[in-house]
Write a protein that holds these residues in place. Structure first.
Motif, PDB file in Angstrom:
ATOM      1  N   SER A  21       2.191  26.714 -41.861  1.00 49.74           N
ATOM      2  CA  SER A  21       3.317  27.295 -40.979  1.00 49.74           C
ATOM      3  C   SER A  21       3.095  28.585 -40.466  1.00 49.74           C
ATOM      4  CB  SER A  21       4.611  27.246 -41.803  1.00 49.74           C
ATOM      5  OG  SER A  21       5.745  27.874 -41.125  1.00 49.74           O
ATOM      6  N   LEU A  22       2.460  29.634 -41.176  1.00 50.56           N
ATOM      7  CA  LEU A  22       2.208  30.909 -40.908  1.00 50.56           C
ATOM      8  C   LEU A  22       0.975  30.810 -39.616  1.00 50.56           C
ATOM      9  CD1 LEU A  22       2.249  32.808 -44.143  1.00 50.56           C
ATOM     10  CD2 LEU A  22       4.081  32.894 -42.249  1.00 50.56           C
ATOM     11  N   LYS A  23       0.084  29.930 -40.115  1.00 45.77           N
ATOM     12  CA  LYS A  23      -1.018  29.947 -38.812  1.00 45.77           C
ATOM     13  C   LYS A  23      -0.561  29.348 -37.468  1.00 45.77           C
ATOM     14  CE  LYS A  23      -5.124  29.930 -42.068  1.00 45.77           C
ATOM     15  NZ  LYS A  23      -6.231  29.104 -42.412  1.00 45.77           N
ATOM     16  N   LYS A  24       0.372  28.484 -37.491  1.00 44.17           N
ATOM     17  CA  LYS A  24       0.856  28.067 -36.471  1.00 44.17           C
ATOM     18  C   LYS A  24       1.601  29.257 -35.715  1.00 44.17           C
ATOM     19  CE  LYS A  24       1.327  23.067 -37.837  1.00 44.17           C
ATOM     20  NZ  LYS A  24       2.149  21.849 -38.104  1.00 44.17           N
ATOM     21  N   ASP A  25       2.587  29.946 -36.526  1.00 42.63           N
ATOM     22  CA  ASP A  25       3.370  31.054 -35.961  1.00 42.63           C
ATOM     23  C   ASP A  25       2.538  32.132 -35.404  1.00 42.63           C
ATOM     24  OD1 ASP A  25       5.915  31.991 -35.153  1.00 42.63           O
ATOM     25  OD2 ASP A  25       5.723  33.300 -37.045  1.00 42.63           O
ATOM     26  N   ARG A  26       1.179  32.276 -36.065  1.00 39.72           N
ATOM     27  CA  ARG A  26       0.443  33.370 -35.554  1.00 39.72           C
ATOM     28  C   ARG A  26       0.240  33.523 -34.113  1.00 39.72           C
ATOM     29  NH1 ARG A  26      -5.013  34.684 -38.736  1.00 39.72           N
ATOM     30  NH2 ARG A  26      -5.051  32.448 -38.477  1.00 39.72           N
ATOM     31  N   PRO A  27      -0.176  32.474 -33.274  1.00 39.40           N
ATOM     32  CA  PRO A  27      -0.350  32.733 -31.751  1.00 39.40           C
ATOM     33  C   PRO A  27       1.019  33.292 -31.032  1.00 39.40           C
ATOM     34  CG  PRO A  27      -1.311  30.708 -32.551  1.00 39.40           C
ATOM     35  CD  PRO A  27      -0.509  31.085 -33.703  1.00 39.40           C
ATOM     36  N   ARG A  28       2.040  32.734 -31.669  1.00 38.75           N
ATOM     37  CA  ARG A  28       3.056  33.174 -30.880  1.00 38.75           C
ATOM     38  C   ARG A  28       3.509  34.582 -30.988  1.00 38.75           C
ATOM     39  NH1 ARG A  28       8.382  34.311 -32.518  1.00 38.75           N
ATOM     40  NH2 ARG A  28       8.082  33.732 -34.533  1.00 38.75           N
ATOM     41  N   ARG A  29       3.283  35.066 -32.282  1.00 38.33           N
ATOM     42  CA  ARG A  29       3.344  36.435 -32.512  1.00 38.33           C
ATOM     43  C   ARG A  29       2.572  37.274 -31.707  1.00 38.33           C
ATOM     44  NH1 ARG A  29       6.279  37.715 -38.371  1.00 38.33           N
ATOM     45  NH2 ARG A  29       7.189  35.618 -38.525  1.00 38.33           N
ATOM     46  N   ILE A  30       1.207  36.890 -31.583  1.00 35.18           N
ATOM     47  CA  ILE A  30       0.306  37.717 -30.936  1.00 35.18           C
ATOM     48  C   ILE A  30       0.640  37.694 -29.482  1.00 35.18           C
ATOM     49  CG2 ILE A  30      -2.262  37.201 -30.022  1.00 35.18           C
ATOM     50  CD1 ILE A  30      -2.898  36.150 -32.719  1.00 35.18           C
ATOM     51  N   LYS A  31       1.096  36.716 -28.787  1.00 33.66           N
ATOM     52  CA  LYS A  31       1.727  36.630 -27.516  1.00 33.66           C
ATOM     53  C   LYS A  31       2.970  37.717 -27.398  1.00 33.66           C
ATOM     54  CE  LYS A  31       3.537  33.744 -23.792  1.00 33.66           C
ATOM     55  NZ  LYS A  31       3.741  32.453 -23.281  1.00 33.66           N
ATOM     56  N   ILE A  32       3.704  37.768 -28.304  1.00 33.31           N
ATOM     57  CA  ILE A  32       4.933  38.642 -28.271  1.00 33.31           C
ATOM     58  C   ILE A  32       4.095  40.112 -28.387  1.00 33.31           C
ATOM     59  CG2 ILE A  32       6.779  39.607 -29.632  1.00 33.31           C
ATOM     60  CD1 ILE A  32       7.365  36.769 -30.469  1.00 33.31           C
ATOM     61  N   LEU A  33       3.287  40.349 -29.117  1.00 34.30           N
ATOM     62  CA  LEU A  33       2.557  41.508 -29.256  1.00 34.30           C
ATOM     63  C   LEU A  33       2.034  41.922 -27.912  1.00 34.30           C
ATOM     64  CD1 LEU A  33       1.854  44.038 -30.822  1.00 34.30           C
ATOM     65  CD2 LEU A  33      -0.385  42.745 -31.647  1.00 34.30           C
ATOM     66  N   GLN A  34       0.992  41.216 -27.302  1.00 38.17           N
ATOM     67  CA  GLN A  34       0.493  41.242 -25.913  1.00 38.17           C
ATOM     68  C   GLN A  34       1.802  41.701 -24.964  1.00 38.17           C
ATOM     69  OE1 GLN A  34      -1.575  37.541 -25.626  1.00 38.17           O
ATOM     70  NE2 GLN A  34      -3.530  38.542 -26.703  1.00 38.17           N
ATOM     71  N   GLU A  35       2.803  40.843 -25.067  1.00 33.43           N
ATOM     72  CA  GLU A  35       3.622  41.219 -23.869  1.00 33.43           C
ATOM     73  C   GLU A  35       4.576  42.465 -23.867  1.00 33.43           C
ATOM     74  OE1 GLU A  35       6.363  37.700 -24.118  1.00 33.43           O
ATOM     75  OE2 GLU A  35       4.948  36.468 -23.141  1.00 33.43           O
ATOM     76  N   ALA A  36       4.559  42.732 -25.402  1.00 32.42           N
ATOM     77  CA  ALA A  36       5.004  44.188 -25.565  1.00 32.42           C
ATOM     78  C   ALA A  36       4.275  45.281 -25.250  1.00 32.42           C
ATOM     79  CB  ALA A  36       5.601  44.251 -27.102  1.00 32.42           C
ATOM     80  N   ARG A  37       2.900  45.061 -25.312  1.00 26.00           N
ATOM     81  CA  ARG A  37       1.873  45.965 -24.963  1.00 26.00           C
ATOM     82  C   ARG A  37       1.952  46.401 -23.475  1.00 26.00           C
ATOM     83  NH1 ARG A  37      -3.877  46.042 -27.752  1.00 26.00           N
ATOM     84  NH2 ARG A  37      -3.226  48.367 -28.445  1.00 26.00           N
ATOM     85  N   SER A  38       2.204  45.216 -22.980  1.00 26.04           N
ATOM     86  CA  SER A  38       2.057  45.339 -21.305  1.00 26.04           C
ATOM     87  C   SER A  38       3.129  46.128 -20.637  1.00 26.04           C
ATOM     88  CB  SER A  38       2.096  43.923 -20.677  1.00 26.04           C
ATOM     89  OG  SER A  38       3.215  43.333 -20.711  1.00 26.04           O
ATOM     90  N   LEU A  39       4.333  46.536 -21.540  1.00 29.61           N
ATOM     91  CA  LEU A  39       5.594  47.202 -21.085  1.00 29.61           C
ATOM     92  C   LEU A  39       5.141  48.670 -21.017  1.00 29.61           C
ATOM     93  CD1 LEU A  39       8.270  45.635 -23.333  1.00 29.61           C
ATOM     94  CD2 LEU A  39       7.627  45.057 -20.819  1.00 29.61           C
ATOM     95  N   GLY A  40       4.150  49.206 -21.248  1.00 24.16           N
ATOM     96  CA  GLY A  40       3.871  50.493 -20.679  1.00 24.16           C
ATOM     97  C   GLY A  40       3.731  51.261 -22.041  1.00 24.16           C
ATOM     98  N   ASP A  41       3.973  52.684 -22.016  1.00 23.72           N
ATOM     99  CA  ASP A  41       3.888  53.890 -22.998  1.00 23.72           C
ATOM    100  C   ASP A  41       4.023  53.070 -24.566  1.00 23.72           C
ATOM    101  OD1 ASP A  41       3.620  56.267 -24.358  1.00 23.72           O
ATOM    102  OD2 ASP A  41       5.352  56.980 -23.401  1.00 23.72           O
ATOM    103  N   LEU A  42       3.162  52.979 -25.355  1.00 29.14           N
ATOM    104  CA  LEU A  42       3.005  52.631 -26.573  1.00 29.14           C
ATOM    105  C   LEU A  42       3.838  53.257 -27.567  1.00 29.14           C
ATOM    106  CD1 LEU A  42      -0.740  50.891 -27.140  1.00 29.14           C
ATOM    107  CD2 LEU A  42       1.717  49.953 -26.169  1.00 29.14           C
ATOM    108  N   SER A  43       3.828  54.924 -27.464  1.00 28.69           N
ATOM    109  CA  SER A  43       4.565  55.705 -28.171  1.00 28.69           C
ATOM    110  C   SER A  43       6.060  55.506 -28.238  1.00 28.69           C
ATOM    111  CB  SER A  43       3.871  57.302 -27.906  1.00 28.69           C
ATOM    112  OG  SER A  43       4.684  57.554 -26.709  1.00 28.69           O
TER     113      SER A  43
END
Length: 153
Positions: A21-43
């Motif tokens: 179950s966790l391995k199936k959820d990992r790609p979704r969480r990685i995508k959320i992280l990538q989308e959040a990173r694209s929002l700009g200033d990480l600090s």
């Protein structure tokens, strides 16, 4: 010294299912992280911080569970008439007219609310390898008490 974690086949399967179950959820969480990173200033990006933390928790849980499987010792039930891992026991507590039924399980599987006691808990240690009809003294942190084994399945 390697310490092997004793568990029932059902407990082993439950861990495998959680890993899947966790391995199936990992790609979704990685995508959320990538989308959040694209929002700009990480600090000052709370979405990024939360997504990174959540992914880290998932990765940590996966490592922990995989280690549990790596060092698992699966104990199969025997038909020897004695309390052992995986068996279900009915107990009569000395100060209670009712009986209680528990499955004896590995430490990782223990859940007293679900009727599962760990073989190495004070109660589990006291009844291990005992037979129907035996009364044992349980030495627990809150005090001592006696239980009689009424049935073993």
């Amino acid at each position: 010294m390697v310490y092997y974690q004793k568990m029932t086949p059902q407990g082993y399967q439950k861990i495998k299912d959680e890993i899947t179950s966790l391995k199936k959820d990992r790609p979704r969480r990685i995508k959320i992280l990538q989308e959040a990173r694209s929002l700009g200033d990480l600090s000052e990006n709370t979405e990024y911080t939360e997504a990174k933390r959540d992914l880290g928790h998932l990765q940590s849980r996966l490592r922990y569970l995989e280690k549990q499987l790596k060092y698992a010792e699966i104990i199969e039930k025997t038909a020897d008439g004695k309390v052992d891992l995986g068996k279900t026991v009915t107990l009569k507590f000395a100060d209670d007219p009712e009986t209680e039924t528990y499955q004896v399980v590995g430490r990782m599987e223990a859940d007293i609310g679900a009727g599962k006691i760990a073989f190495d808990s004070p109660l589990g240690q006291a009844i291990m390898k005992k037979e129907v009809g035996e009364t044992v003294k349980v030495v627990a942190p809150a005090g001592e008490y006696r239980v009689t084994i009424k049935a073993i399945k």
